[in-house]
Design an enzyme around this catalytic site. Structure first.
Site, short mmCIF file in Angstrom:
data_model
loop_
_atom_site.label_atom_id
_atom_site.label_comp_id
_atom_site.label_asym_id
_atom_site.label_seq_id
_atom_site.Cartn_x
_atom_site.Cartn_y
_atom_site.Cartn_z
N GLU A 216 0.84 -1.19 0.00
CA GLU A 216 0.00 0.00 0.00
C GLU A 216 0.88 1.24 0.00
O GLU A 216 1.98 1.23 0.57
CB GLU A 216 -0.89 0.02 1.24
CG GLU A 216 -1.86 -1.14 1.32
CD GLU A 216 -2.71 -1.09 2.58
OE1 GLU A 216 -3.87 -0.71 2.48
OE2 GLU A 216 -2.18 -1.41 3.66
N HIS A 240 -6.23 -11.14 5.48
CA HIS A 240 -6.17 -11.07 4.01
C HIS A 240 -5.09 -11.98 3.41
O HIS A 240 -5.36 -12.76 2.50
CB HIS A 240 -5.91 -9.64 3.55
CG HIS A 240 -6.91 -8.65 4.05
ND1 HIS A 240 -8.26 -8.91 4.10
CD2 HIS A 240 -6.77 -7.40 4.52
CE1 HIS A 240 -8.89 -7.86 4.59
NE2 HIS A 240 -8.01 -6.92 4.85
#
Ligand code: NAP
Length: 484
Positions: A216, A240
């Site tokens: 990210e 995740h």
């Protein structure tokens, strides 16, 4: 290619926390898109619930503004927005008090699918579940959707499971991990289990290693205090990345059925080895120009929480023994990129000249930014010059492959909410799966806490700390570049 949109059954969806960030940014814009695609029956209703003193009109206005902000302009259709907003209602309610519950009881229909989305902090799950039960709003057919974080360790996850189990059967509980709603993630299953090509090679004999990266560019600015109690391991790896690992590593389920799929994922989690300290690299981003460092964002000068983690994970079963899975995730990295990369082994013997160049096959499953897959195969370099080898991509970017239909591919939240209405739990985590994931995670976190390990600093806009590169270098491998 013609897309087939199958309308779901008539439903009442109550969104607790219906005025919150998640509801405004993801859930309601997603439902609007499903409405536009014709998937939502006109009689279905979405009921926002929160403590604010709103009426239907004020709620419709709030969500109208959210659609204007969060749905791309070219997908905003004035008439459709107006029609969609008409299906919205609001009940002022306090999860912890008696306010609003009788009104909700009157509103929710018994003859339609009932779904209750808990888009609130996990501290309210118990209050909501008990009151839905006590006020006889929810029955054996109702569904509840709960958001991450599902606990912060095994003990708290067990407590949340117990609280939900007091009022609902496991078959009614939908624990969302929005990564599972991504088109590519389902395609991973299609590629593996609907083709004969890959499955015979999908094991330690033919696969050298697997890399799973979720990078990210964003920082934790604005939610530093919350994130500091979590860190990359709890916030990303336990859920995740673990889900992506499971879908990559699991055995073929006997059918594409919720329990068959989740049984296989659970077996993978249970086969994960404990991770020794030297297979883990944790990092914290520093400052850059006027942009603050992690420490400044966290508002805790003593913080040892990681904004980056890379680890080498081994799976102890027949299929994977000897094939490591390298996981990596972090904030403030070079680019926003999520992918699973399968590195196949080299051919056992090359019949070509040593200098012809030889390349192992690589299958990349991209989750973001552009969902798709890419298989690198080795061919002869075209033209004269003898037998020289070159690797070329067989690229399938969904947006290209599906043409205009790609526009209608639902995003993760849309798909998952429609699955709730359809009563399909395949893409949701089961309670025992979440607990098994924490059981594996807890000792890893305890390990670095007991040792007092500090995360390594890394430059914002980089690929993480230098040591994370070493994690692969020492095994004679390298990470795929994090790139835009
Ligand atoms: P948020 O912006 O703080 O919204 C919380 C919502 O809950 C508001 O509508 C609030 O409205 C309502 N609420 C709070 N206390 C209540 C009570 N006692 N009774 C009834 N309603 C109450 O939070 P959020 O970002 O939307 O997140 C919601 C949940 O989703 C959290 O568990 C979060 O961890 C999770 N999540 C969020 C995201 C995201 O991108 N935002 C992503 C993944 C998971 P009132 O104050 O008016 O009651």
């Amino acid at each position: 290619m013609v897309s087939r949109v199958i309308p779901v059954e008539d439903f009442d969806l109550v969104i607790f926390g219906g005025t919150g960030d998640l509801a405004r940014r993801k859930i309601l814009p997603g439902l609007y898109r499903r409405f536009c695609s014709g998937q939502m029956p006109e009689t279905s209703r979405i009921i926002g619930a929160a403590r604010g003193d709103l009426d239907d009109a004020a709620y419709q206005k709030l969500i109208g503004e959210a659609i204007a902000e969060f749905v791309p302009r070219d997908r905003q259709d004035k008439d459709k927005i107006k029609a969609f907003l008409k299906q919205l209602h609001f009940v002022p309610i306090d999860a912890r008090g008696e306010k609003g519950w009788p009104d909700l009881a009157k509103l929710v229909r018994k003859d339609a699918v009932q779904a209750f989305y808990f888009s609130v902090g996990p501290g309210l799950f118990g209050d909501l579940a008990t009151r839905l039960h006590d006020h006889k709003i929810a029955g054996p057919q109702s569904r509840v959707v709960v958001e991450k974080p599902f606990g912060r360790d095994l003990e708290s996850a067990k407590a949340l499971n117990a609280v939900l189990a007091d009022s609902f059967d496991e078959s009614q509980i939908y624990r969302i991990d929005h990564y599972l709603g991504k088109e590519t993630v389902q395609n991973l299953m299609a590629v593996r289990f609907a083709n004969v090509l890959f499955e015979p090679l999908w094991n330690a004999q033919y696969i050298d290693h697997v890399q799973i990266t979720v990078a990210e560019t964003v920082s934790v600015d604005g939610r530093g205090a919350y994130y500091d109690k979590s860190g990359a391991m709890r916030d990303m790896v336990q859920n995740h990345l673990m889900q992506l690992l499971c879908l990559t590593a699991m055995e073929p389920p006997s059918k594409f059925d919720p329990d068959a799929v989740r049984d296989e994922k659970l077996k993978v989690i249970r086969a994960l080895d404990p991770v020794p300290a030297d297979n883990i690299v944790r990092g914290q981003y520093g400052a850059e120009g006027k942009v603050a460092s992690y420490i400044e964002h966290s508002e805790n000068p003593e913080t040892k929480t990681e904004s980056f983690i890379a680890m080498k994970v081994d799976i102890s079963n027949w299929r994977w023994k000897g094939t490591p899975f390298y996981l990596r995730t972090g904030k403030r990295l070079k680019a926003r990129m999520s992918e699973i990369v399968i590195y196949f082994k080299e051919t056992p013997h090359s019949i070509f000249e040593e200098d012809a160049g030889s390349h192992a096959n690589v299958l990349t499953i991209r989750l973001q930014p552009d969902e798709g897959m890419d298989l690198r195969v080795t061919i002869k370099e075209p033209g004269p010059g003898g037998m020289r080898l070159v690797d070329v991509p067989l690229d399938m970017t969904f947006a290209d492959a599906l043409g205009p239909d790609a526009e209608d591919v639902p995003d993760a939240y849309e798909r998952l909410i429609m699955d709730v209405i359809r009563g399909n739990q395949t893409l949701f985590m089961r309670g025992d799966e979440v607990e098994a994931a924490w059981k594996w995670t807890d000792p890893i976190i305890e390990g670095w806490q007991t040792r007092g390990d500090k995360p390594m600093p890394y430059e914002p806009g980089s690929s993480g700390p230098e040591d994370s590169l070493m994690l692969l270098h020492r095994d004679g491998r390298r990470w795929r570049e994090i790139r835009k």
